[in-house]
Design an enzyme around this catalytic site. Sequence first.
Site, PDB file in Angstrom:
ATOM      1  CB  THR A  93      -0.794  -0.159   1.148  1.00  0.00           C
ATOM      2  OG1 THR A  93      -1.956   0.994   1.028  1.00  0.00           O
ATOM      3  CG2 THR A  93      -0.304   0.204   2.561  1.00  0.00           C
ATOM      4  CB  ALA A 132      -0.347   4.889  -7.923  1.00  0.00           C
ATOM      5  CB  CYS A 151       4.288   1.056  -5.604  1.00  0.00           C
ATOM      6  SG  CYS A 151       4.003  -0.347  -4.460  1.00  0.00           S
TER       7      CYS A 151
END
Length: 182
Positions: free
Chosen positions: A10, A166, A169
């Site tokens: 996350t 984003a 990852c």
Amino acid sequence: MSDNLSLHGTTILCLKKNEEIIIAADGQVSHGNTVLKSTARKLRTIANNKIIAGFAGSTADGLALFEKLAVKIEQHKHNLLRSAVELAKDWRSDKYLRRLEAMMIVADRSHILILTGNGDVVEPENNVAAIGSGGLFALSAARALMSYENNLTAEEIALKSMNIAADLCVFSNHNIIMEKVV
């Protein structure tokens, strides 16, 4: 690698600029290399949005820690720093809590804190903190934008930084949720 990849899967970012404090989180929940959900809500508010927490790691563990933190905050009359230290003491000494696999970023008007799985309470420098697998990408982007883009708001910096994370990852996505500390 173990099945415990969700521990790092996350991106949570918190930053303060011009007295504005924003916490942002992506919405992806992964287990290993599989996306289980893309619209998860990893941010929670306490004390009428005066304290906001974001968690990375096992969802159940993150929620359990959030519940314990909420109790501490009520016990200590919304004193975030004292509540975080008391939670860390419990985290280190309780056999059940020591097994929880989660990290949290918690913020109020005065403090941005990282609570680690080792029971550490860290107040980061430069008014920026990030955790999770995309945390270093988001942290780097936010620090650069805060240094060189004076015309951007905290919310704009958070959004741009989270989008960069984003992009880089695979365990984070572009479904970004942001909360402002009031």
